[in-house]
Design a protein around this motif. Structure first.
Motif, mmCIF file in Angstrom:
data_model
loop_
_atom_site.group_PDB
_atom_site.id
_atom_site.type_symbol
_atom_site.label_atom_id
_atom_site.label_comp_id
_atom_site.label_asym_id
_atom_site.label_seq_id
_atom_site.Cartn_x
_atom_site.Cartn_y
_atom_site.Cartn_z
ATOM 1 N N VAL A 219 0.847 -1.193 0.000
ATOM 2 C CA VAL A 219 0.000 0.000 0.000
ATOM 3 C C VAL A 219 0.877 1.235 0.000
ATOM 4 C CG1 VAL A 219 -1.657 1.345 1.355
ATOM 5 C CG2 VAL A 219 -1.825 -1.148 1.325
ATOM 6 N N VAL A 220 0.567 2.176 -0.884
ATOM 7 C CA VAL A 220 1.227 3.484 -0.820
ATOM 8 C C VAL A 220 0.162 4.521 -0.479
ATOM 9 C CG1 VAL A 220 2.615 5.193 -2.035
ATOM 10 C CG2 VAL A 220 2.901 2.756 -2.566
ATOM 11 N N VAL A 221 0.270 5.057 0.734
ATOM 12 C CA VAL A 221 -0.708 6.042 1.197
ATOM 13 C C VAL A 221 -0.290 7.418 0.703
ATOM 14 C CG1 VAL A 221 -1.752 7.093 3.241
ATOM 15 C CG2 VAL A 221 -1.122 4.660 3.263
ATOM 16 N N ARG A 222 -1.249 8.127 0.085
ATOM 17 C CA ARG A 222 -0.939 9.478 -0.419
ATOM 18 C C ARG A 222 -1.939 10.492 0.102
ATOM 19 N NH1 ARG A 222 0.375 6.297 -5.005
ATOM 20 N NH2 ARG A 222 2.601 6.524 -5.386
ATOM 21 N N THR A 223 -1.524 11.729 0.156
ATOM 22 C CA THR A 223 -2.460 12.813 0.457
ATOM 23 C C THR A 223 -3.321 13.048 -0.781
ATOM 24 O OG1 THR A 223 -1.113 14.598 -0.441
ATOM 25 C CG2 THR A 223 -0.610 13.905 1.808
ATOM 26 N N HIS A 224 -4.405 13.808 -0.636
ATOM 27 C CA HIS A 224 -5.210 14.141 -1.816
ATOM 28 C C HIS A 224 -4.368 14.878 -2.860
ATOM 29 C CE1 HIS A 224 -8.694 12.493 -0.096
ATOM 30 N NE2 HIS A 224 -9.130 13.530 0.600
ATOM 31 N N GLY A 225 -3.575 15.832 -2.398
ATOM 32 C CA GLY A 225 -2.717 16.568 -3.338
ATOM 33 C C GLY A 225 -1.610 15.678 -3.891
ATOM 34 N N GLY A 226 -1.110 14.788 -3.058
ATOM 35 C CA GLY A 226 -0.044 13.885 -3.480
ATOM 36 C C GLY A 226 -0.541 12.881 -4.516
ATOM 37 N N ARG A 227 -1.783 12.440 -4.356
ATOM 38 C CA ARG A 227 -2.334 11.539 -5.378
ATOM 39 C C ARG A 227 -2.478 12.278 -6.709
ATOM 40 N NH1 ARG A 227 -7.154 10.230 -8.094
ATOM 41 N NH2 ARG A 227 -7.019 8.068 -8.810
ATOM 42 N N ALA A 228 -2.965 13.501 -6.652
ATOM 43 C CA ALA A 228 -3.078 14.288 -7.881
ATOM 44 C C ALA A 228 -1.693 14.440 -8.513
ATOM 45 C CB ALA A 228 -3.700 15.655 -7.591
ATOM 46 N N ARG A 229 -0.719 14.766 -7.678
ATOM 47 C CA ARG A 229 0.660 14.900 -8.180
ATOM 48 C C ARG A 229 1.151 13.605 -8.814
ATOM 49 N NH1 ARG A 229 4.508 12.580 -6.930
ATOM 50 N NH2 ARG A 229 3.586 11.917 -4.955
ATOM 51 N N ALA A 230 0.880 12.480 -8.172
ATOM 52 C CA ALA A 230 1.365 11.196 -8.685
ATOM 53 C C ALA A 230 0.794 10.912 -10.071
ATOM 54 C CB ALA A 230 1.007 10.076 -7.712
ATOM 55 N N LEU A 231 -0.466 11.289 -10.286
ATOM 56 C CA LEU A 231 -1.072 11.090 -11.611
ATOM 57 C C LEU A 231 -0.557 12.128 -12.600
ATOM 58 C CD1 LEU A 231 -2.974 9.186 -9.972
ATOM 59 C CD2 LEU A 231 -4.791 9.888 -11.526
ATOM 60 N N VAL A 232 -0.529 13.386 -12.155
ATOM 61 C CA VAL A 232 -0.101 14.478 -13.036
ATOM 62 C C VAL A 232 1.357 14.287 -13.458
ATOM 63 C CG1 VAL A 232 0.388 16.966 -13.102
ATOM 64 C CG2 VAL A 232 -1.793 16.147 -12.162
ATOM 65 N N ALA A 233 2.179 13.816 -12.538
ATOM 66 C CA ALA A 233 3.603 13.664 -12.839
ATOM 67 C C ALA A 233 3.909 12.329 -13.510
ATOM 68 C CB ALA A 233 4.412 13.803 -11.550
ATOM 69 N N GLY A 234 2.911 11.480 -13.649
ATOM 70 C CA GLY A 234 3.139 10.190 -14.304
ATOM 71 C C GLY A 234 3.794 9.154 -13.415
ATOM 72 N N GLN A 235 3.891 9.441 -12.117
ATOM 73 C CA GLN A 235 4.473 8.455 -11.187
ATOM 74 C C GLN A 235 3.575 7.224 -11.100
ATOM 75 O OE1 GLN A 235 4.482 9.768 -7.108
ATOM 76 N NE2 GLN A 235 5.526 7.938 -6.350
#
Lengths: 512, 512
Positions: free
Chosen positions: B143-159
């Protein structure tokens, strides 16, 4: 040189880039990924506000040979592009390409900067003097004319990488949320600029109306705006939008409008869920007026009106004749006033409006569209870019996009303009392929594309003056005589790009 | 293993990927471009509607080892993710990663499919039983727990490249325009799903409420939606949003709320243009109630409220205490009702809400935020992910995002829960770094981060019970005694990713 499927000779390259000759309206498939922007980071407390346009140009990293864009929602009232090019010149930057959403006669002020090498080309269509001078060989400056949907595609697909988008913002906060619906330069929808905001390397909001955070409704969000600059004025509000657009009073125009409305009625499309686009011209509005009466009379509730939106469509929305307006550009002040307060008057990007390379644009959902023409040939191909003097004077707008999307694309045009016949054997320029044009309506009769035998039969049954397009042509040329063919040199000064990126025609230099 | 700047041991890799240890809240700079989607083409007349979820999975090209997402705006009422995983299983597809915006207790139904190998991991935080079983070593599933902003970043940045986003659409038309504000599963804002729609390879809208074209207001436009599927139901409306959220009546909670409101008042931030976020908990709402009274009394017009929006904030908007609400998620039915009709109640994406890697998120503009905690240490670090039994039970939400963005991040918490002290020497898990936490408010006193000497002085001057955080801790542990340290194995079962993508902590398996 190769001939495209419409028989036009297309060079293999233009301005150093390889060209794809046009083949048909729907077959070309996109390759690869949507273009994107660099990731960035703006921490809390950081300011985006810069002191001047010059500082913004410097901060953007603009250098020789790069590409800039502006939007044309301020139309002939825009002063931003002129200001920008003067500042770019003052900074000594040369060889800039302009990829704005359109260029207007006011931008004739750029001509000295083209001559000086500050501006090296236009990745967009041009209205007015610049196009004329280029077609006459007086200015060396390659032009690629695109449809509204084609421009969105070019940015979305990365064909035209915009280095810096300068977005005129009628209202803006210091963090870059910007809105078109208020302020001295209020122009309503910022649908063209939304595409730039998503795809340019750097985005600069330029405003004459800095407001407290947050500005709403948000046309373009803070997340996409790198810098904010204040200037004394974005433009002349009187020229940004005309205050009224009027139904034609010309009898020829009224006759055409009546026929066009009857074609829509007879087509069977005028039923619950009807969707419709017209321009803001006098004949178009007269058609809209007939359609409105029919909708009222038959208690038809339409789904949407789209395109450049006029107060006329706002009235139809408010009357309940449409459920929704999809607005990429406001054509008058009533539309501007409406978009800021009515949730059913929806701002859409040029991508959503008309880009052929996404999961489906709004034009794909159009039942009927009313379009103009400077020339039409007997295969229903249409020219809207050049006049019959051969000069490139008009941008394509949504012409080819809506023609391709709509179930019923109707060209309305008087048979003669200044004693020149509108129906020709050969067009000066092909803008929109006949494969996407369904009906041509003139005051002398209605021509139906042969693909629509059913519609033709139905129109005849309803005693409408259906004629073969060649017959209408013959009737006109008996009056006007055969127009003298124009003479062009071999020099290609511009491209007419079809919405999918293939080349439907070129613009050649007019011979002296 | 390396120690990050908070002293937590971080492995060099997890689930085959290299990790960046957390260093500080603001320094990590993004590299490269925003992720994008493949270009596509949908011609006029083509249909996007498929017959079933199974057909949509097949059409999407989902294969073994790929990644899917759903949104959590339907919260514990969501039935889509369960349906999807059952269909994926039935198609024989294995090794799927789930990158939803959050997982809720209802999704305990996935446990058999994790055991069976259908689901291989979560690129998102989990609330409830799945997290508990993973922390107890009963389920093997990273499991990788992300913040709401961090999840957006992960998708936006292609991570985190999402192969197929399945978007629950409370209202949808056949061309894929979708809206959260109407229908039997109306949940209001679709702010989380907007990020998926822009970045997933394929986007499927799933609806139980197909409406005539066009559905408005448009939360996600047709241009981003590849397929549309109808299902009998998206979820249980009673669990989608609670109908009311109430101010606490607990005397301890009321005392904390009163102190917290006084801190905001004394901070000087409560002036024209004030911006504010609270959650929907009873103490948070009690703070909001005090703030509302102060704003009314002092005739303060705030700029915006943001975050998950409650009816309480809707009332404040309608009363004129805020100019705008920025809404990434509606917390109750009153908020759902408001977002569909009030132009000042603005739907925003999780990218705009909290992504640290864009040109500035809304959280950056927050004056004050009220946040909770399961544990706090004397350096102001906060845990919201694990309980003091060591089990991973809660997702981070916007906790670290708003703490980093707001000028004044206030943690409100009673000093004891179930006879366990809330202030600890060492946290079970660090979620939010103390560098972004400004004040801790308990019923026994107010602790101010040493960075804010001025605020501390001012609070003391106003006779508020300011105490050193260590002193509060001592007072509590005199009552509770020192809590027995938890025992963990060395096995890392999950990551707590900070919003910038660095690893702030790990979750270890609890020893039997």
């Amino acid at each position: 040189m190769v001939r495209n499927s419409l028989g036009r000779w297309i060079p293999e390259t233009f301005n150093g880039k390889a060209l794809i000759p046009y083949r048909d309206p729907f077959a070309l498939q996109p390759q690869g990924m949507r273009a994107s922007r660099p990731l960035t980071r703006v921490n809390p407390g950081a300011s985006k506000v810069l002191g001047s346009l010059r500082e913004a140009i410097e901060a953007s990293g603009l250098r020789d040979g790069m590409c800039i864009s502006t939007h044309h929602s301020l139309r002939n009232g825009d002063v931003l592009l002129g200001q920008l090019v003067r500042e770019i010149d003052a900074l000594g930057i040369r060889g800039i390409t302009i990829a704005s959403s359109s260029i207007h006669p006011v931008h004739a002020e750029l001509i000295p900067y083209i001559e000086k090498g500050v501006v090296a080309g236009f990745e967009c269509g041009v209205n007015g003097p610049i196009g004329e001078q280029i077609s006459r060989g007086l200015l060396k400056c390659p032009v690629v004319v695109r449809t509204h949907g084609g421009r969105a595609r070019a940015l979305v697909a990365g064909q035209v990488p915009v280095d810096v988008a300068f977005i005129a913002a009628p209202a803006c906060d210091e963090y870059g949320n910007l809105s078109g619906s208020s302020g001295p330069a209020a122009c309503g929808s910022l649908g063209y600029a939304q595409v730039d905001a998503e795809h340019a390397r750097v985005v600069v909001a330029v405003t004459d109306n800095l407001q407290p955070y947050p500005v709403t409704p948000v046309s373009i969000p803070q997340t996409l705006v790198d810098y904010v600059v204040c200037v004394p004025t974005l433009g002349d509000p009187k020229k940004i939008v005309s205050t009224t657009t009027r139904i034609t009073t010309d009898p020829v125009g009224l006759q055409i409008a009546q026929y066009a409305a009857r074609v829509i009625e007879v087509s069977g499309l005028l039923r619950a869920g009807f969707s419709f686009q017209t321009g803001s011209g006098g004949i178009s509005l007269a058609v809209a007026n007939h359609v409105r009466t029919l909708m009222r009379h038959n208690k038809i509730k339409g789904s949407f009106g789209c395109g450049g939106i006029t107060g006329y469509f706002v009235d139809m929305l408010e009357e309940g004749l449409f459920q929704t307006l999809f607005d990429v550009q406001c054509f008058d002040l009533k539309a501007v006033e409406s978009i800021g307060r009515n949730l059913n008057h929806v701002e859409i990007s040029a991508d959503m409006y008309a880009n052929p390379f996404n999961a489906g644009a709004v034009v794909n959902r159009l039942d009927a569209v009313i379009l103009g023409a400077t020339e039409i040939d007997t295969r229903f191909n249409v020219n809207v870019n050049t006049e019959s003097n051969g000069y490139l004077l008009h941008n394509t707008g949504g012409h080819s996009d809506t023609a391709a999307g709509a179930k019923l694309a109707i060209i309305v045009a008087p048979t003669m303009r200044g004693r020149l016949p509108i129906i020709r054997d050969e067009l000066t320029t092909i803008t929109t392929p006949g494969d996407t044009v369904d009906v041509v309506v003139t005051e002398r009769g209605i021509a139906v594309n042969e693909r629509h035998a059913d519609l033709k039969r139905e129109l005849l049954r309803c005693n409408l003056p259906v004629k073969d397009i060649g017959q209408i042509q013959e009737e006109i040329t008996q009056i006007t005589g055969q127009p003298r063919p124009l003479e062009f040199t071999d020099e290609v000064v511009g491209l007419i790009e079809y919405r999918d990126g293939s080349i439907i025609d070129v613009v050649r230099r007019v011979a002296d």
